[in-house]
Design an enzyme around this catalytic site. Structure first.
Site, PDB file in Angstrom:
ATOM      1  N   PHE A 103       0.647  -1.354  -0.145  1.00 23.39           N
ATOM      2  CA  PHE A 103       0.136  -0.006  -0.253  1.00 23.39           C
ATOM      3  C   PHE A 103       0.832   1.083   0.008  1.00 23.39           C
ATOM      4  CE2 PHE A 103      -2.934   2.773   1.762  1.00 23.39           C
ATOM      5  CZ  PHE A 103      -4.217   2.460   1.256  1.00 23.39           C
ATOM      6  N   ASP A 127       1.473  -5.514   8.023  1.00 27.19           N
ATOM      7  CA  ASP A 127       0.264  -4.911   8.059  1.00 27.19           C
ATOM      8  C   ASP A 127      -0.954  -5.641   7.895  1.00 27.19           C
ATOM      9  OD1 ASP A 127      -1.841  -3.063   7.449  1.00 27.19           O
ATOM     10  OD2 ASP A 127      -0.382  -1.429   6.632  1.00 27.19           O
ATOM     11  N   TYR A 144     -10.740   0.549  11.041  1.00 28.87           N
ATOM     12  CA  TYR A 144     -12.144   0.932  10.036  1.00 28.87           C
ATOM     13  C   TYR A 144     -12.482   0.295   9.157  1.00 28.87           C
ATOM     14  CZ  TYR A 144      -8.617   3.801   7.489  1.00 28.87           C
ATOM     15  OH  TYR A 144      -7.477   4.197   6.779  1.00 28.87           O
ATOM     16  N   LYS A 145     -11.687  -0.851   8.745  1.00 31.92           N
ATOM     17  CA  LYS A 145     -11.951  -1.674   7.664  1.00 31.92           C
ATOM     18  C   LYS A 145     -12.972  -2.844   8.217  1.00 31.92           C
ATOM     19  CE  LYS A 145      -8.309   0.249   4.931  1.00 31.92           C
ATOM     20  NZ  LYS A 145      -6.601  -0.054   4.772  1.00 31.92           N
ATOM     21  N   ARG A 170     -13.409  -3.177  -7.535  1.00 35.79           N
ATOM     22  CA  ARG A 170     -12.817  -4.147  -6.565  1.00 35.79           C
ATOM     23  C   ARG A 170     -14.042  -4.406  -5.527  1.00 35.79           C
ATOM     24  NH1 ARG A 170      -8.931  -2.234  -1.562  1.00 35.79           N
ATOM     25  NH2 ARG A 170     -10.699  -1.149  -1.166  1.00 35.79           N
TER      26      ARG A 170
HETATM   27  C1  PLP Z   1      -6.259   1.188   4.993  1.00 43.14           C
HETATM   28  C2  PLP Z   1      -4.741   1.015   4.860  1.00 43.14           C
HETATM   29  C3  PLP Z   1      -3.899   1.969   5.357  1.00 43.14           C
HETATM   30  C4  PLP Z   1      -4.509   3.072   6.049  1.00 43.14           C
HETATM   31  O1  PLP Z   1      -3.590   4.015   6.858  1.00 43.14           O
HETATM   32  P1  PLP Z   1      -4.135   5.192   7.566  1.00 43.14           P
HETATM   33  O2  PLP Z   1      -2.790   5.622   8.149  1.00 43.14           O
HETATM   34  O3  PLP Z   1      -5.222   4.589   8.568  1.00 43.14           O
HETATM   35  O4  PLP Z   1      -4.752   6.029   6.704  1.00 43.14           O
HETATM   36  C5  PLP Z   1      -2.763   1.655   5.848  1.00 43.14           C
HETATM   37  N1  PLP Z   1      -2.046   0.591   4.984  1.00 43.14           N
HETATM   38  C6  PLP Z   1      -2.718  -0.486   4.518  1.00 43.14           C
HETATM   39  C7  PLP Z   1      -2.384  -1.483   4.023  1.00 43.14           C
HETATM   40  C8  PLP Z   1      -4.009  -0.103   4.393  1.00 43.14           C
HETATM   41  O5  PLP Z   1      -4.759  -1.165   3.724  1.00 43.14           O
END
Ligand code: PLP
Length: 403
Positions: free
Chosen positions: A125, A194, A217-218, A364
């Site tokens: 990401f 992560d 939040y996911k 997606r």
């Molecule tokens: C959703 C997500 C994030 C989000 O990061 P924030 O700091 O909460 O904006 C980071 N890394 C991955 C792999 C994600 O899926």
């Protein structure tokens, strides 16, 4: 599988049906974006309102102790721990995933002071890549990003830290976490995972992992901007410190000592005052996972993604299914490729099917086993067939943050 009744039967037999009924989505909506922003379980809004009106409004500063705000991040971590397959006491909620990743990477790097490389993969990401680059810049390390398939072979004695996202946010491809951890241990590298696209949708085995972070939040449905979480291998808790020493990580915060002494537990990873309203929301949302075995989430998730892929192959063959066909290599979302992706997703949304888009040509669909219905799979593919039949070419999709 070629009619809706098959999926209605699956819903009728769903061992998680009582959890599904604890979500109330807008009527007629097929929500396949819970991997980006999970929906609120029933009751969370009332809990947050009560915190505002009664705890904050009436009890004011006394609420810190009276209502356990001070310990909420740790108690939230303890509720997330079973979803990570770890014992309570080594997970703490707080900060954003990006900040947690940066801070944890900085902590991890102190464990291998003689090595100079951070290994990651090119599918990671983007915010993770940026944060790892920052950590490297601030410590004189270098980031090496190889293709996901090449990670294991690249782990070597020059690697200080292997930092990966378990499930690829685009394709849904899943790393073999145990294999990576084993290899890292052989080479003496530290690991940081992560789990943003994993926890809450599958069982996890963090054996051999040193650190992990993930998103609230996911799949955890904690609400927009809900705090992230940080896991630290219990064996590290007596020597690893946070990259930022702050009073919330102090052994005795209210002694107000000029010198920093880290707390003995995972609280040492905290920095400053946490967003209590967001923590309250996340804590309350985690109720729906009480008593749920992560393996049952995974079983349902595999059923959902597999039947979605199979239906797509038969009903919308002009669309390519992207990502692994072997469920063992897949997370809980599926990406489809089509040159008109930018028009297809708005058309789907206008018909009540909410997924998201990854430019240039991917759409997606996330399948969150805690609230998804099996009929969502059927209804989404039937709607996609209709959209394609009516000819895409609608407005170009413009949207806010979708992760
Ligand atoms: C959703 C997500 C994030 C989000 O990061 P924030 O700091 O909460 O904006 C980071 N890394 C991955 C792999 C994600 O899926």
């Amino acid at each position: 599988m070629d009619d809706r009744s098959y999926f209605e039967t699956l819903d009728g037999e769903d061992p998680l049906a009582d959890r599904v009924s604890r979500f109330e989505l807008p009527d007629g909506l097929i929500y396949l974006d819970g991997n980006s922003l999970g929906p609120p379980p029933i009751g969370v809004a009332a809990t947050v309102e009560q915190t505002l009106a009664r705890e904050w409004g009436q009890d004011l500063i006394a609420a810190w102790n009276h209502h356990g705000w001070w310990t909420l991040a740790r108690r939230t971590g303890d509720r997330i721990a079973p979803l990570l397959g770890v014992a309570p006491g080594c997970v703490i909620a707080g900060d954003t995933t990006t900040v947690a990743l940066y801070r944890t990477a900085m902590s991890a790097l102190t464990l291998r002071p003689d090595r100079r490389l951070i290994l990651t993969d090119t599918g990671n990401f983007p915010t993770d890549l940026y944060a790892l680059e920052s950590a490297a810049d601030h410590t004189g390390h270098a980031v090496v990003a190889v293709s996901p398939e090449d990670v294991i072979d690249r782990v070597g004695a020059d690697v200080a830290l292997v930092a990966l996202t378990h499930v690829d946010y685009r394709t849904g491809r899943r790393h073999d976490m145990s294999a990576v951890n084993r290899r890292a241990m052989e080479e003496g590298a530290v690991t940081l995972w992560d789990l943003s696209h994993s926890a809450g949708a599958m069982e996890l085995d963090l054996t051999g992992a040193d650190f992990a972070v993930g998103c609230g939040y996911k799949y955890l449905n904690g609400g927009p901007g809900a705090p992230a979480y940080t896991y630290v291998l219990p064996g590290h808790l007596d020597h690893v410190v946070s990259a930022i020493s702050g009073w919330w990580g102090h052994a005795d915060p209210f002694a107000m000592e000029p010198e920093f002494v880290p707390a003995s537990g995972v609280e040492r990873m905290q920095v400053g005052t946490q967003p209590i309203l967001s923590l309250v929301s996340l804590f309350a949302a985690l109720d729906v996972f009480d008593g749920v075995e992560p393996s049952s989430l995974r079983r349902k998730s595999v059923l959902l993604t597999s039947s979605f892929i199979q239906l797509c192959r038969t009903m919308v063959p002009e669309v390519d299914v992207v990502g692994p066909s072997d469920p063992a290599e897949r997370g809980s979302h599926v990406a489809l490729r089509h040159p008109d992706a930018g028009a297809i997703m708005p058309a789907l949304r206008s018909k009540g099917v909410i997924g998201d888009r990854r430019p240039p040509d991917l759409i997606r669909f996330g399948f969150s086993p805690i609230f998804q219905r099996h009929t969502d799979v059927w209804d989404a593919v039937v709607t996609l067939r209709r959209v394609l039949d009516s000819g895409s070419g609608g407005p170009v999709d413009v949207e806010g943050p979708v992760t």
